[in-house]
Structure formats: structure tokens, C-alpha cells
Write a protein that holds these residues in place. Sequence first.
Motif, PDB file in Angstrom:
ATOM      1  N   GLY A 215       0.979  -1.137   0.008  1.00 38.03           N
ATOM      2  CA  GLY A 215       0.087  -0.206  -0.102  1.00 38.03           C
ATOM      3  C   GLY A 215       0.992   1.311  -0.028  1.00 38.03           C
ATOM      4  O   GLY A 215       0.105   2.313  -0.187  1.00 38.03           O
ATOM      5  N   ASP A 216       2.015   0.878   0.368  1.00 37.90           N
ATOM      6  CA  ASP A 216       2.868   2.569   0.015  1.00 37.90           C
ATOM      7  C   ASP A 216       3.049   2.787  -1.213  1.00 37.90           C
ATOM      8  O   ASP A 216       2.935   2.225  -2.126  1.00 37.90           O
ATOM      9  CB  ASP A 216       4.350   2.082   0.399  1.00 37.90           C
ATOM     10  N   THR A 217       3.048   4.170  -1.401  1.00 41.71           N
ATOM     11  CA  THR A 217       3.223   4.837  -2.557  1.00 41.71           C
ATOM     12  C   THR A 217       4.445   5.099  -3.205  1.00 41.71           C
ATOM     13  O   THR A 217       5.333   4.972  -2.251  1.00 41.71           O
ATOM     14  CB  THR A 217       2.174   6.292  -2.697  1.00 41.71           C
ATOM     15  N   ALA A 218       4.619   5.205  -4.570  1.00 37.48           N
ATOM     16  CA  ALA A 218       6.086   5.502  -5.179  1.00 37.48           C
ATOM     17  C   ALA A 218       5.677   6.141  -6.458  1.00 37.48           C
ATOM     18  O   ALA A 218       4.609   6.110  -7.065  1.00 37.48           O
ATOM     19  CB  ALA A 218       6.585   3.972  -5.463  1.00 37.48           C
ATOM     20  N   VAL A 219       6.724   6.670  -6.880  1.00 38.40           N
ATOM     21  CA  VAL A 219       6.727   7.328  -8.251  1.00 38.40           C
ATOM     22  C   VAL A 219       7.682   6.581  -9.072  1.00 38.40           C
ATOM     23  O   VAL A 219       8.888   6.556  -8.601  1.00 38.40           O
ATOM     24  CB  VAL A 219       7.085   9.097  -7.948  1.00 38.40           C
ATOM     25  N   VAL A 220       7.476   6.097 -10.311  1.00 37.14           N
ATOM     26  CA  VAL A 220       8.324   5.390 -11.331  1.00 37.14           C
ATOM     27  C   VAL A 220       8.601   6.420 -12.338  1.00 37.14           C
ATOM     28  O   VAL A 220       8.015   6.943 -13.002  1.00 37.14           O
ATOM     29  CB  VAL A 220       7.532   4.047 -11.837  1.00 37.14           C
ATOM     30  N   GLU A 221       9.885   6.290 -12.712  1.00 39.18           N
ATOM     31  CA  GLU A 221      10.567   6.863 -13.610  1.00 39.18           C
ATOM     32  C   GLU A 221      11.290   6.090 -14.531  1.00 39.18           C
ATOM     33  O   GLU A 221      11.930   5.138 -14.168  1.00 39.18           O
ATOM     34  CB  GLU A 221      11.558   8.047 -13.220  1.00 39.18           C
ATOM     35  N   ALA A 222      10.871   5.899 -15.876  1.00 37.03           N
ATOM     36  CA  ALA A 222      11.586   5.406 -16.910  1.00 37.03           C
ATOM     37  C   ALA A 222      11.585   6.228 -18.243  1.00 37.03           C
ATOM     38  O   ALA A 222      10.725   7.090 -18.501  1.00 37.03           O
ATOM     39  CB  ALA A 222      11.033   3.905 -17.052  1.00 37.03           C
ATOM     40  N   ASP A 227       8.910  12.046 -19.956  1.00 40.02           N
ATOM     41  CA  ASP A 227       9.324  12.673 -19.093  1.00 40.02           C
ATOM     42  C   ASP A 227       8.405  12.745 -17.608  1.00 40.02           C
ATOM     43  O   ASP A 227       7.071  12.545 -18.078  1.00 40.02           O
ATOM     44  CB  ASP A 227       9.397  14.235 -19.482  1.00 40.02           C
ATOM     45  N   GLY A 228       8.873  12.849 -16.547  1.00 38.84           N
ATOM     46  CA  GLY A 228       7.988  12.932 -15.285  1.00 38.84           C
ATOM     47  C   GLY A 228       7.856  11.608 -14.793  1.00 38.84           C
ATOM     48  O   GLY A 228       8.273  10.594 -15.502  1.00 38.84           O
ATOM     49  N   GLY A 229       7.214  11.344 -13.691  1.00 37.50           N
ATOM     50  CA  GLY A 229       6.887  10.279 -12.846  1.00 37.50           C
ATOM     51  C   GLY A 229       5.656   9.635 -13.336  1.00 37.50           C
ATOM     52  O   GLY A 229       4.686  10.343 -13.529  1.00 37.50           O
ATOM     53  N   THR A 269      13.206   3.092 -12.334  1.00 31.90           N
ATOM     54  CA  THR A 269      13.726   3.552 -10.928  1.00 31.90           C
ATOM     55  C   THR A 269      12.444   4.108 -10.249  1.00 31.90           C
ATOM     56  O   THR A 269      11.525   4.630 -10.899  1.00 31.90           O
ATOM     57  CB  THR A 269      14.391   4.653 -10.946  1.00 31.90           C
ATOM     58  N   ALA A 270      12.416   3.478  -8.814  1.00 32.78           N
ATOM     59  CA  ALA A 270      11.146   4.033  -8.087  1.00 32.78           C
ATOM     60  C   ALA A 270      11.379   4.621  -6.828  1.00 32.78           C
ATOM     61  O   ALA A 270      12.486   4.156  -6.226  1.00 32.78           O
ATOM     62  CB  ALA A 270      10.288   2.303  -7.742  1.00 32.78           C
ATOM     63  N   LYS A 271      10.933   5.694  -6.714  1.00 35.45           N
ATOM     64  CA  LYS A 271      11.112   6.367  -5.524  1.00 35.45           C
ATOM     65  C   LYS A 271      10.120   6.261  -4.459  1.00 35.45           C
ATOM     66  O   LYS A 271       8.666   6.722  -4.772  1.00 35.45           O
ATOM     67  CB  LYS A 271      11.190   7.920  -5.849  1.00 35.45           C
ATOM     68  N   LEU A 272      10.213   5.463  -3.375  1.00 32.40           N
ATOM     69  CA  LEU A 272       9.100   4.817  -2.443  1.00 32.40           C
ATOM     70  C   LEU A 272       9.075   5.850  -1.230  1.00 32.40           C
ATOM     71  O   LEU A 272      10.009   6.352  -0.893  1.00 32.40           O
ATOM     72  CB  LEU A 272       9.549   3.519  -2.112  1.00 32.40           C
TER      73      LEU A 272
END
Length: 355
Positions: A215-222, A227-229, A269-272
Motif C-alpha cells: 500500500g506504500d506509494t511510489a513514483v516510477v520513472e523510466a 518525462d515525469g514520473g 527507478t522507483a522513489k518509494l
Amino acid sequence: MKTLHLFPLFIAALAASIALQACQHTDRVKAIPNSDTIPVALLSLQNSSSTVAFEATGTFTTDDETLLSFKSGGVIEKIYVREGDAVRSGQLLARVHMDEVDARASQVGLAVEKAQRDYDRVNQLYRDSVSTLEQLQNAQTALRVAQQDVKSIRFNKQYSEIRATSSGYVLARLAQEGQVVGPGTPVFQINGANEGNWELKVGMSDRQWAATQVGDTAVVEADALGDGGFKAVVSRKAEGLDPNTGTFSVFLRLLGKPQRKLAAGIFATAKLQARENTASGWQIPYESLLDGNGKEGYVFVTNDNRVAKRVKITLGPISADEVTVLSGLEGAKALVVSGSPYLVDGAPIRVLKQK
């Protein structure tokens, strides 16, 4: 006589010279600590609670990626798809030569006919009191066994073909036409990409895995996402170590369907951001940490802005530019953030800047 009169004057001059040198030496000794004072920058310490946040890397996959194979095995007669082909649910992908399967089905059919004749004959003899009840029961059991063999061969014949379990893509073709494969030998690897079941599989350390909850959120970038997450959420966690990578796997489900096309294996890459887990402590710059080993480290602190003190600290979550200190800074007023490599315990300091 003149020499004798000059001697007292010589002694007095020598004594004055020694006294002057002694004074100069004393002044130099007093000046040494001032010249060895280390200029430093300080950071005022304040205890706070911080949310656990970190980065993890991984590759895209789907939650229905699977290996397909023949149940009974045999010689592959025809393969209808190649790697990268799009498939739809239920589509025929491959089949084996049916000669052996058909022969086995014929044998089972003949066995059923014979068992039926034996049973009819024994049953008639039993009615005429010629055969025993045991003989009748044995004939009946043999007939039932033969009938069950028919069901088994029909089931195996059905799985002499491989059909797609979902709409997606063929990731790998692991066998060729004419190849002999055993029961359960993987022939295809497919996924359900067309169903939109994309997820990001990332590897984490044991500390990161323990801090992450479903349930934790994250922003995925690839690069593939532009551009953007892209927002994601932790959908599940592996309960064991991956022997291939030496990390713990965590799966993140994308919230929404990406506008751009994805493929299995794309790097991201995921910023959790932890939802509930927080660590109470001090946030200090990474460059102020000395001799850190992941769990413990050392820093220099001061309470009077004149003398530096080396203290041992317990580390919490570590990010790109900050470290959470869980214990060890109790009672300290300021942290040395620059000049630490030149300090020793008890060294005098001169404050150039303090935040």
C-alpha cells in the motif's frame, strides 16, 4: 683589572638575553593552540520524525507471466508463433504429433470393449450359479478401471496442444519443431501485457524491505514512460531472498495505464514513500558521517562551539544526501558538518558558519 670590571656587565647582559628568549618561547607556546584550531561549519541539532523514503531499481513485468508446456510430451509437430508475437486468450500456439496419442486411445478403447465382454459373461454365469460373487466383482472392477483409462486419455489428448492462457505477447520460445519434449518441459514464456497487468519488480536490501509495506506509494520513472514520473503502489512483497540477485523482491503496480507501450525487462527507478513507517531521530547531512557501516557510524559534535567531541551514533534510513540518526546525539547542541576529516576527539575548533 678592566676585564674583571666588564665581567659583571657580561653576566647581566646574558641573563637579560635568556629572559627575553624565555618570554618569546612562552608567547609562541600560547600561540600554537590558536594556529592548530580547525575552522568548521556547524548545524544546530533538533530531534524530528521523518518519513522513510528511498530509491530502488528494477524491471517491468506482468503479474501473469507464465511458462507453457505439454502435459504428456512427445515430438513437436507444429509451432504457430514466434518470439514477440501478440497472442489472444485461447489461441493455439503449438501441438505434438498425435499418432502416439491416438494409438494409446485405441488401445484403451479396445481394453474397455474386452472388459465389457468379460463382465457380461461373468454376470451371466453368476446368474446361472456357475461363477462366484468374487469373480463377478473382479470383472466389474476391471471394467471400471478401463473406463477411467478412457477419461485419462481424453484429458491427455486435450493437452497435447498448447493454447494461450491470456492475451499478451510471446516473451520466449524455448523449443523448436521436431524436438522431443517431456511432460512439463517449458515451450513458451508468455505474459498478459494486453490486459494491462504491468508491474515493476524492484530489488531491495533487508532494511528497505522491512520498511516497505503493501500500500506504500511510489513514483516510477523510466525512459519508456517519458518525462515525469508515473504513480504506483506496492502490491506485494516476496517473503524470501531472490538467490539470483541477492535481494528481496517488491512488486509495484502502476496506477493507470501508461500512454506509451511497455515491454518486459524495461529498466525503471522507483522513489518509494513509506505510508506509515516513520523514524524518530535527527536528519544530518551525509558528508558529516564518518566510518559508517550501514548500522553505526561516528560524527563530531560540540556543546560550547570551542571543542569537538567524537561520538558514536546508530543509523536509520539513508537517502541520497541525508542520514537519519536514531541515537547517539542526545544532549549534543551542534553537529560539525564540514572540517570533520581534520578533527580528533577534543580538538579545538573555530566556527566559521552555523545553521
